[in-house]
Design a protein around this motif. Structure first.
Motif, PDB file in Angstrom:
ATOM      1  N   ARG A  11       0.739  -1.181  -0.043  1.00 31.21           N
ATOM      2  CA  ARG A  11       0.042   0.082  -0.072  1.00 31.21           C
ATOM      3  C   ARG A  11       0.908   1.418   0.008  1.00 31.21           C
ATOM      4  O   ARG A  11       2.056   1.183   0.822  1.00 31.21           O
ATOM      5  CB  ARG A  11      -0.781   0.213   1.222  1.00 31.21           C
ATOM      6  CG  ARG A  11      -2.326  -1.036   1.143  1.00 31.21           C
ATOM      7  CD  ARG A  11      -3.185  -0.530   0.227  1.00 31.21           C
ATOM      8  NE  ARG A  11      -3.587  -1.194  -0.862  1.00 31.21           N
ATOM      9  CZ  ARG A  11      -4.250  -1.117  -1.697  1.00 31.21           C
ATOM     10  NH1 ARG A  11      -4.571   0.397  -2.203  1.00 31.21           N
ATOM     11  NH2 ARG A  11      -4.412  -1.914  -2.667  1.00 31.21           N
ATOM     12  N   THR A  12       0.560   2.262  -1.051  1.00 32.54           N
ATOM     13  CA  THR A  12       1.407   3.280  -0.746  1.00 32.54           C
ATOM     14  C   THR A  12       0.955   4.350   0.072  1.00 32.54           C
ATOM     15  O   THR A  12       1.381   5.655   0.337  1.00 32.54           O
ATOM     16  CB  THR A  12       1.174   4.044  -2.408  1.00 32.54           C
ATOM     17  OG1 THR A  12      -0.419   4.105  -2.840  1.00 32.54           O
ATOM     18  CG2 THR A  12       2.234   3.072  -3.149  1.00 32.54           C
ATOM     19  N   ALA A  13      -0.221   3.998   0.700  1.00 35.29           N
ATOM     20  CA  ALA A  13      -1.000   5.142   1.778  1.00 35.29           C
ATOM     21  C   ALA A  13      -0.129   5.418   2.663  1.00 35.29           C
ATOM     22  O   ALA A  13       0.850   4.657   3.278  1.00 35.29           O
ATOM     23  CB  ALA A  13      -2.243   4.645   2.264  1.00 35.29           C
ATOM     24  N   MET A  14      -0.109   6.659   3.331  1.00 38.08           N
ATOM     25  CA  MET A  14       0.797   7.032   4.358  1.00 38.08           C
ATOM     26  C   MET A  14       0.561   6.385   5.581  1.00 38.08           C
ATOM     27  O   MET A  14       1.764   6.172   6.222  1.00 38.08           O
ATOM     28  CB  MET A  14       0.808   8.599   4.505  1.00 38.08           C
ATOM     29  CG  MET A  14       0.847   9.272   3.078  1.00 38.08           C
ATOM     30  SD  MET A  14       1.051  11.010   3.439  1.00 38.08           S
ATOM     31  CE  MET A  14       2.745  11.462   3.704  1.00 38.08           C
ATOM     32  N   THR A  15      -0.568   6.177   5.968  1.00 39.59           N
ATOM     33  CA  THR A  15      -1.027   5.373   7.156  1.00 39.59           C
ATOM     34  C   THR A  15      -1.391   4.323   6.889  1.00 39.59           C
ATOM     35  O   THR A  15      -1.958   4.037   5.840  1.00 39.59           O
ATOM     36  CB  THR A  15      -2.167   6.421   7.926  1.00 39.59           C
ATOM     37  OG1 THR A  15      -3.101   6.832   7.282  1.00 39.59           O
ATOM     38  CG2 THR A  15      -1.449   7.528   8.883  1.00 39.59           C
TER      39      THR A  15
ATOM     40  N   SER B  50      -3.235   8.426  -3.136  1.00 38.72           N
ATOM     41  CA  SER B  50      -4.529   7.485  -2.391  1.00 38.72           C
ATOM     42  C   SER B  50      -4.131   7.565  -0.755  1.00 38.72           C
ATOM     43  O   SER B  50      -3.254   7.523  -0.378  1.00 38.72           O
ATOM     44  CB  SER B  50      -4.407   5.831  -2.964  1.00 38.72           C
ATOM     45  OG  SER B  50      -3.168   5.273  -2.525  1.00 38.72           O
ATOM     46  N   GLY B  51      -5.331   7.024  -0.150  1.00 38.35           N
ATOM     47  CA  GLY B  51      -5.362   6.970   1.316  1.00 38.35           C
ATOM     48  C   GLY B  51      -6.627   6.313   1.894  1.00 38.35           C
ATOM     49  O   GLY B  51      -7.618   6.273   1.134  1.00 38.35           O
ATOM     50  N   PRO B  52      -6.406   5.828   2.951  1.00 35.01           N
ATOM     51  CA  PRO B  52      -7.595   5.189   3.553  1.00 35.01           C
ATOM     52  C   PRO B  52      -8.611   6.204   3.876  1.00 35.01           C
ATOM     53  O   PRO B  52      -8.547   7.372   4.382  1.00 35.01           O
ATOM     54  CB  PRO B  52      -7.150   4.678   4.855  1.00 35.01           C
ATOM     55  CG  PRO B  52      -5.938   5.400   5.221  1.00 35.01           C
ATOM     56  CD  PRO B  52      -5.401   5.710   3.867  1.00 35.01           C
ATOM     57  N   TRP B  67      -6.982  13.584   1.136  1.00 36.78           N
ATOM     58  CA  TRP B  67      -5.810  12.996   0.836  1.00 36.78           C
ATOM     59  C   TRP B  67      -4.875  13.463  -0.378  1.00 36.78           C
ATOM     60  O   TRP B  67      -3.608  13.613  -0.212  1.00 36.78           O
ATOM     61  CB  TRP B  67      -6.142  11.429   0.489  1.00 36.78           C
ATOM     62  CG  TRP B  67      -6.189  10.572   1.702  1.00 36.78           C
ATOM     63  CD1 TRP B  67      -7.365  10.085   2.166  1.00 36.78           C
ATOM     64  CD2 TRP B  67      -5.066  10.225   2.567  1.00 36.78           C
ATOM     65  NE1 TRP B  67      -6.915   9.282   3.305  1.00 36.78           N
ATOM     66  CE2 TRP B  67      -5.631   9.370   3.492  1.00 36.78           C
ATOM     67  CE3 TRP B  67      -3.501  10.539   2.519  1.00 36.78           C
ATOM     68  CZ2 TRP B  67      -5.005   8.781   4.673  1.00 36.78           C
ATOM     69  CZ3 TRP B  67      -2.979   9.730   3.512  1.00 36.78           C
ATOM     70  CH2 TRP B  67      -3.672   9.268   4.449  1.00 36.78           C
ATOM     71  N   GLN B  71      -1.156  14.871   0.054  1.00 38.30           N
ATOM     72  CA  GLN B  71      -0.031  14.228  -0.394  1.00 38.30           C
ATOM     73  C   GLN B  71       0.601  15.223  -1.377  1.00 38.30           C
ATOM     74  O   GLN B  71       1.786  15.040  -1.714  1.00 38.30           O
ATOM     75  CB  GLN B  71      -0.398  12.837  -1.111  1.00 38.30           C
ATOM     76  CG  GLN B  71      -0.776  11.801  -0.025  1.00 38.30           C
ATOM     77  CD  GLN B  71      -1.126  10.588  -0.591  1.00 38.30           C
ATOM     78  OE1 GLN B  71      -1.308  10.410  -1.762  1.00 38.30           O
ATOM     79  NE2 GLN B  71      -1.509   9.693   0.163  1.00 38.30           N
TER      80      GLN B  71
END
Lengths: 321, 321
Positions: A11-15, B50-52, B67, B71
């Motif tokens: 996953r490239t997401a930060m969190t 992307s991100g959750p 997000w 980013q």
DNA sequence: CCAAGTTATACTCGCTATGAGCATAAGGAG
DNA sequence: CTCCTTATGCTCATAGCGAGTATAACTTGG
């Protein structure tokens, strides 16, 4: 096809402590029986088939199919994704619900009546959407005046103009044409104007006049509106109507189905011209002499077109009346 | 508008122990700079922002905006949902990942270069999609023959015919026309035929010939293809191009932007006719005399059209060359 | 200042798709 | 046999669109 699973890499997401959510699958399943478009519902109050996405499901689509078949014993044919939205559970819950809605097309099985599910004409939910017999009285008699009143019921003149314009556009007022695709916009305007029951939930509605159209659970009616809009748009450029037809049919039956979906009539001769010149159908050889007129040839959908031009066109001639 | 939160009432689902899943938001953010369409990426290998989805987010869309801005420091303008899909984490994990992808349109800010993000021409990822200077050599030289070889590389004759037909259709072989909207179908065919790097992951690719187009993380390139396809379709019936334009522009600049997106040229005079007769723009009064020719009038988008006909049309004349 | 090159704009032409009708064919019901 | 109803075939007029021709209005290199 989009549903194919490609393994996700890192996953490239930060969190990565992503919020736990639950995912629901909701189905708008449509069939057309006797020239009436119908939607598959479960339970008494009118709810769309739905259920949580579970680990056992191979994909979102197969999860949806599983739920619909489990709840209604009705197998699904054509399926396409509609829209995904998020609801926060109303008690400020820590839980977030994601709903992924789908449009499905089938044919209503004549057999089995069931208490767990049923089919309902979609114009029961949206009586203002059926213009096959001309403009439905509910529009000029009730909805249009109330919508205009709502539009005027605001101080800011620019906002008032904006509301009037949206109403006029969505409902084809003034010299504008009725656009049958704007199902969702119309529903949302009615919701904003508190002219559908769903908008009044939680408010005191005692003594208020009856609101048009049968309501549904939660936001299911909005989802149904989305599905209808999508279908009305799609029949114009994809050969999806045939998913709703029996194996063999006459051109008039096909036309009636299209008209049922579009909520408006089409010019018969032009309709035939369009269908035939696009090579969408082929004669079965049989003929039908039921409806008290010259017998009609029966046709079947040329399955080959799906391969030939998966995207081509099924244009529809749409006329006033 | 679809993103409005309507409180969900009691769930109608049969079970309520819904599977815990995590939801990711993925953005395809597009800008057109100097007649080149570009996509916003983060990190080295080419990944989409992307991100959750998190509790703090008011809605899916606002979560996405948060997000992207976090980013890339880049504010988003127009946003629309693309598609939702599910991946099972590859190690047979108990966790299911749901990804909700969006298309966003902005203008590339001239300022700030950043190591955390960058803009890349989308034809770097899809070199076969740019037909503005005629058919790109990579098609007849490399892709077409390899695709046909792949199609023939199967025993079953009906499957072989099916493959050939899909290839011919998607890539405009034989007498067929090139259809610029089939971006996703083409990518999927290339994937099936193992002609893109992503398809070879996990396999032994030592000694294999280089594959066309820059690859991306996971399935991001497929998502990008979906976004491009959607945009190419949408500019034909909605005035979204203007989201990519500066406040004032000449008709040629507008045309170049459209051509950049569509990957093909349009007939200049007809393009002007179409734009003007639809009243999409109005003169600013100024004139531009840069590009060494007769000075061009500058126009601005008539914001009013958004209200007048939120759905109307922006037709585009698409020609061969 | 002139010629050449480049882009902007105005029109014209021809064809096709599509909205609307008119007319005829082929059954069934009385 | 007549009337009614639906099926089918054809014609007509027009709007929209793909293409091409003809000018207009600048810039740049002599």
């Amino acid at each position: 096809m989009q549903d194919t699973a490609i393994p996700a890499t890192k996953r490239t997401a930060m969190t990565n402590q992503s919020q736990a959510v639950s995912a629901d699958l909701i189905a708008v399943v449509i069939a057309v029986t006797n020239g009436e478009p119908r939607v598959l519902t479960i339970g008494k109050p009118g709810a769309l088939p739905s259920g949580p996405f579970e680990l056992g499901h191979r994909s979102l689509q197969s999860g949806l199919r599983a739920w619909v078949e489990r709840q209604t014993n009705h197998p699904l044919g054509y399926v396409e994704q509609l829209y995904t939205f998020a609801d926060r559970d109303r008690i400020g819950d820590e839980r977030v619900q994601i709903s992924i809605s789908y449009l499905g097309l089938t044919r209503e099985e004549q057999a089995e009546r069931s208490p767990t599910h049923g089919w309902h004409g979609w114009y029961d939910y949206f009586p203002w959407e059926d213009h096959r017999a001309g403009v439905p009285p509910i529009l000029p008699d009730i909805l249009t005046p109330r919508l205009l009143a709502w539009a005027d019921d605001v101080e800011d003149p620019s906002m008032r103009r904006d509301r009037r314009q949206r109403v006029a556009y969505a409902f084809g007022l003034d010299d504008r044409d009725w656009n049958e695709e704007l199902v969702l916009q119309r529903y949302e305007l009615l919701y904003e104007a508190a002219l559908v029951a769903e908008a009044a939930r939680g408010r005191d509605t005692s003594g208020a006049p009856a609101l048009p159209g049968r309501p549904m659970i939660a936001d299911h009616r909005r989802i149904l509106a989305t599905g209808i809009a999508r279908l009305r748009t799609k029949i114009k450029y994809r050969p999806v109507v045939f998913e709703l037809m029996p194996p063999a049919f006459t051109l008039l039956q096909l036309q009636r189905t299209v008209e049922a979906l579009a909520g408006r009539l089409v010019h018969k001769q032009n309709f035939r011209r369009l269908i035939e010149q696009q090579d969408l159908v082929e004669e079965t050889g049989e003929t039908m002499s039921d409806t008290g007129g010259r017998p009609a040839k029966r046709f079947r959908f040329r399955q080959a077109v799906l391969a030939e031009r998966a995207v081509a066109g099924t244009k529809l001639p749409l006329t006033r009346a």
